[in-house]
Design a protein around this motif. Structure first.
Motif, PDB file in Angstrom:
ATOM      1  N   SER A  96       4.761   4.413  -7.203  1.00  0.00           N
ATOM      2  CA  SER A  96       3.479   4.801  -6.617  1.00  0.00           C
ATOM      3  C   SER A  96       3.455   4.538  -5.113  1.00  0.00           C
ATOM      4  CB  SER A  96       2.327   4.042  -7.291  1.00  0.00           C
ATOM      5  OG  SER A  96       2.465   2.647  -7.093  1.00  0.00           O
ATOM      6  N   GLN A  97       4.048   3.432  -4.666  1.00  0.00           N
ATOM      7  CA  GLN A  97       4.116   3.131  -3.240  1.00  0.00           C
ATOM      8  C   GLN A  97       5.015   4.136  -2.511  1.00  0.00           C
ATOM      9  OE1 GLN A  97       5.458  -0.957  -3.483  1.00  0.00           O
ATOM     10  NE2 GLN A  97       3.399  -1.754  -3.088  1.00  0.00           N
ATOM     11  N   GLU A  98       6.137   4.499  -3.132  1.00  0.00           N
ATOM     12  CA  GLU A  98       7.019   5.511  -2.545  1.00  0.00           C
ATOM     13  C   GLU A  98       6.294   6.844  -2.417  1.00  0.00           C
ATOM     14  OE1 GLU A  98      11.183   3.708  -4.432  1.00  0.00           O
ATOM     15  OE2 GLU A  98      10.323   5.577  -5.184  1.00  0.00           O
ATOM     16  N   ASP A  99       5.533   7.206  -3.446  1.00  0.00           N
ATOM     17  CA  ASP A  99       4.777   8.465  -3.398  1.00  0.00           C
ATOM     18  C   ASP A  99       3.793   8.458  -2.232  1.00  0.00           C
ATOM     19  OD1 ASP A  99       6.093   9.463  -5.581  1.00  0.00           O
ATOM     20  OD2 ASP A  99       4.551   8.863  -7.033  1.00  0.00           O
ATOM     21  N   ARG A 100       3.090   7.349  -2.050  1.00  0.00           N
ATOM     22  CA  ARG A 100       2.107   7.252  -0.964  1.00  0.00           C
ATOM     23  C   ARG A 100       2.787   7.351   0.393  1.00  0.00           C
ATOM     24  NH1 ARG A 100      -1.358   2.017  -1.641  1.00  0.00           N
ATOM     25  NH2 ARG A 100      -2.010   2.696   0.441  1.00  0.00           N
ATOM     26  N   LEU A 101       3.898   6.629   0.556  1.00  0.00           N
ATOM     27  CA  LEU A 101       4.582   6.609   1.846  1.00  0.00           C
ATOM     28  C   LEU A 101       5.151   7.981   2.188  1.00  0.00           C
ATOM     29  CD1 LEU A 101       5.461   4.842   4.214  1.00  0.00           C
ATOM     30  CD2 LEU A 101       7.552   4.293   2.953  1.00  0.00           C
ATOM     31  N   PRO A 130      12.790  -0.267  -1.497  1.00  0.00           N
ATOM     32  CA  PRO A 130      12.478  -1.339  -2.469  1.00  0.00           C
ATOM     33  C   PRO A 130      10.999  -1.360  -2.841  1.00  0.00           C
ATOM     34  CG  PRO A 130      12.592  -2.273  -0.273  1.00  0.00           C
ATOM     35  CD  PRO A 130      12.868  -0.799  -0.119  1.00  0.00           C
ATOM     36  N   PHE A 131      10.410  -0.189  -3.110  1.00  0.00           N
ATOM     37  CA  PHE A 131       9.001  -0.104  -3.449  1.00  0.00           C
ATOM     38  C   PHE A 131       8.852   0.453  -4.856  1.00  0.00           C
ATOM     39  CE2 PHE A 131       8.640   0.920   1.297  1.00  0.00           C
ATOM     40  CZ  PHE A 131       8.441  -0.415   1.633  1.00  0.00           C
ATOM     41  N   GLU A 171      -0.419  -5.717  -1.999  1.00  0.00           N
ATOM     42  CA  GLU A 171       0.604  -6.609  -2.550  1.00  0.00           C
ATOM     43  C   GLU A 171       0.171  -8.074  -2.497  1.00  0.00           C
ATOM     44  OE1 GLU A 171       4.211  -6.864  -4.545  1.00  0.00           O
ATOM     45  OE2 GLU A 171       3.192  -5.051  -3.845  1.00  0.00           O
ATOM     46  N   PHE A 172      -0.544  -8.449  -1.441  1.00  0.00           N
ATOM     47  CA  PHE A 172      -0.955  -9.850  -1.258  1.00  0.00           C
ATOM     48  C   PHE A 172      -2.468 -10.000  -1.413  1.00  0.00           C
ATOM     49  CE2 PHE A 172       3.004  -9.335   1.065  1.00  0.00           C
ATOM     50  CZ  PHE A 172       3.743 -10.423   0.642  1.00  0.00           C
ATOM     51  N   LYS A 173      -3.059  -9.148  -2.257  1.00  0.00           N
ATOM     52  CA  LYS A 173      -4.517  -9.136  -2.397  1.00  0.00           C
ATOM     53  C   LYS A 173      -5.053 -10.488  -2.871  1.00  0.00           C
ATOM     54  CE  LYS A 173      -8.256  -6.360  -4.404  1.00  0.00           C
ATOM     55  NZ  LYS A 173      -9.102  -7.523  -4.705  1.00  0.00           N
ATOM     56  N   GLU A 174      -4.420 -11.082  -3.890  1.00  0.00           N
ATOM     57  CA  GLU A 174      -4.899 -12.367  -4.419  1.00  0.00           C
ATOM     58  C   GLU A 174      -4.830 -13.461  -3.350  1.00  0.00           C
ATOM     59  OE1 GLU A 174      -2.891 -13.448  -7.956  1.00  0.00           O
ATOM     60  OE2 GLU A 174      -3.453 -11.628  -9.060  1.00  0.00           O
ATOM     61  N   VAL A 220      -0.104   2.954   6.429  1.00  0.00           N
ATOM     62  CA  VAL A 220       0.275   2.956   5.012  1.00  0.00           C
ATOM     63  C   VAL A 220       0.931   1.635   4.633  1.00  0.00           C
ATOM     64  CG1 VAL A 220       1.755   4.028   3.290  1.00  0.00           C
ATOM     65  CG2 VAL A 220       0.504   5.451   4.880  1.00  0.00           C
ATOM     66  N   LEU A 221       1.847   1.150   5.472  1.00  0.00           N
ATOM     67  CA  LEU A 221       2.506  -0.136   5.196  1.00  0.00           C
ATOM     68  C   LEU A 221       1.494  -1.279   5.200  1.00  0.00           C
ATOM     69  CD1 LEU A 221       5.760   0.273   7.336  1.00  0.00           C
ATOM     70  CD2 LEU A 221       5.563   0.380   4.855  1.00  0.00           C
ATOM     71  N   PHE A 222       0.511  -1.213   6.101  1.00  0.00           N
ATOM     72  CA  PHE A 222      -0.525  -2.238   6.134  1.00  0.00           C
ATOM     73  C   PHE A 222      -1.346  -2.217   4.849  1.00  0.00           C
ATOM     74  CE2 PHE A 222      -4.830  -3.672   7.134  1.00  0.00           C
ATOM     75  CZ  PHE A 222      -4.576  -4.932   7.671  1.00  0.00           C
ATOM     76  N   ASN A 223      -1.697  -1.029   4.366  1.00  0.00           N
ATOM     77  CA  ASN A 223      -2.438  -0.922   3.112  1.00  0.00           C
ATOM     78  C   ASN A 223      -1.617  -1.436   1.931  1.00  0.00           C
ATOM     79  OD1 ASN A 223      -4.645   0.225   4.403  1.00  0.00           O
ATOM     80  ND2 ASN A 223      -3.946   2.325   4.080  1.00  0.00           N
TER      81      ASN A 223
END
Length: 361
Positions: free
Chosen positions: A200-205, A196-197, A350-353, A342-345
């Motif tokens: 770009s997130q899937e590519d990184r993971l 469920p990403f 995702e919750f940057k704001e 990677v999940l932490f990043n």
């Protein structure tokens, strides 16, 4: 509204049922999980060769996957068989020489050496141990040398059993590897569809999993091979069976903290005590300067850039991996750490704001 609640409830039922089913599937494959993981990692390492063969035979996926598995078998099994036969031969010669040395009074000469006498006096006087009698040491060494033949038979039987188990796991791994190579595109597409990403997130993971899997194998096993080769050369120069002790040093390099010192320190002590001072000093300097530097330089170099993991994190991932999973933990440990990073990043982005707002509050 009721309809919405029913849909939500059905979703939760589906998720819980899926988790139970996934856990049941894990229990079914758990005895073979190491073979499956190794097949996955080897598929990443073998994929460039597989792609080259596939370009030559673009319409024969089954044949291409089979040829890739055959190539891997020749790369791994044939050298292992040659090395194993040489190790058995050198190990047999070493055991015979050991028996002759002990029964010929070699252990008595070592015990009578001034350094050994001084060391035993220090231990008996200052350290809180029971008094160590030199004759007891000689007796134990003689008993060990006498029973060495029967011990070697028992060890050979165990090695044969381990070799049989290794072959069974290897062929299971090849079976899994065949389908991973053949259906690589379909499997990656299915994983991407389920996760469920964002793309770009899937590519990184997926990229990080591939990178860390390769670096864990290269970092651990290439370091062991390099240390074994360098250590074996040093032992051969000092008069020991090079291939046998080089292989032992390669296995010892997997042991955290102690590593190859488990082999070369007793060998150096033996040379110094028996009067081969020059070769003893050579072996000590060679092991520290060359063999030790391989571990300190090559392993971190090969495992650099894994999700921002520094040397300390890599060390604890290897140490904890071995503690929890055994030798395969050299791969599992860094992989778990890297995926967590990677999940932490991804969580941080995702919750940057929200996180920035918390910092300002």
């Amino acid at each position: 509204m009721n309809n919405k609640m029913n849909v939500t409830a059905s979703h939760w039922v589906l998720i819980v049922a899926l988790l139970f089913a996934a856990f049941a599937c894990y229990l079914l494959v758990e005895p073979y999980i190491n073979s499956i993981v190794m097949a996955f990692i080897l598929s990443l390492l073998m994929f460039p060769i597989h792609e080259w063969i596939e370009r030559k035979l673009p319409k024969h996926k089954n044949i291409v996957a089979l040829l890739s598995c055959i190539v891997l078998t020749f790369i791994i099994v044939m050298p292992l068989m040659l090395v194993f036969s040489a190790i058995v031969q050198q190990g047999s010669v070493f055991s015979q020489n050991m028996y002759q040395w002990v029964t010929g009074g070699g252990i008595q000469e070592v015990i009578a050496h001034p350094w050994v006498v001084t060391g035993l006096d220090f231990v008996n006087e200052y350290l809180p141990f029971d008094a160590i009698n030199p004759q007891d040491i000689a007796q134990k060494a003689a008993e060990f040398a006498t029973s060495l033949g029967s011990n070697l038979v028992a060890m050979s039987a165990k090695i044969l059993g381990d070799a049989t188990n290794f072959l069974m796991n290897f062929f299971l791994m090849l079976f899994v590897l065949f389908f991973l190579l053949r259906d690589h595109d379909k499997l990656i597409a299915a994983i991407r569809h389920i996760l469920p990403f964002s793309r770009s997130q899937e590519d990184r993971l997926l990229s990080e999993i591939e990178k860390v899997s390769k670096s864990a194998v290269m970092g651990s096993f290439l370091t062991a091979i390099a240390q074994g080769a360098a250590g074996g050369f040093g032992m051969w120069m000092a008069g020991f069976p090079g291939l046998f002790w080089g292989t032992m040093m390669g296995f010892a390099s997997f042991i955290p903290v102690v590593g190859t010192a488990l082999i070369w320190i007793p060998a150096t002590a033996y040379l110094l005590i028996t009067g081969d001072t020059g070769w003893g000093l050579f072996l000590a300097v060679w092991s520290i300067a060359v063999v030790g530097s391989i571990d300190n330089v090559l392993r971190p170099l090969l495992m650099q850039g894994s999700a921002g993991m520094n040397t300390l994190m890599i060390f604890f991932s290897l140490l904890g991996g071995i503690h929890l999973f055994g030798l395969i933990g050299l791969i599992y440990g860094p992989l778990i750490f890297a995926i967590t990073m990677v999940l932490f990043n991804m969580y941080e982005e995702e919750f940057k704001e929200f996180l920035d707002g918390q910092d300002r509050s």
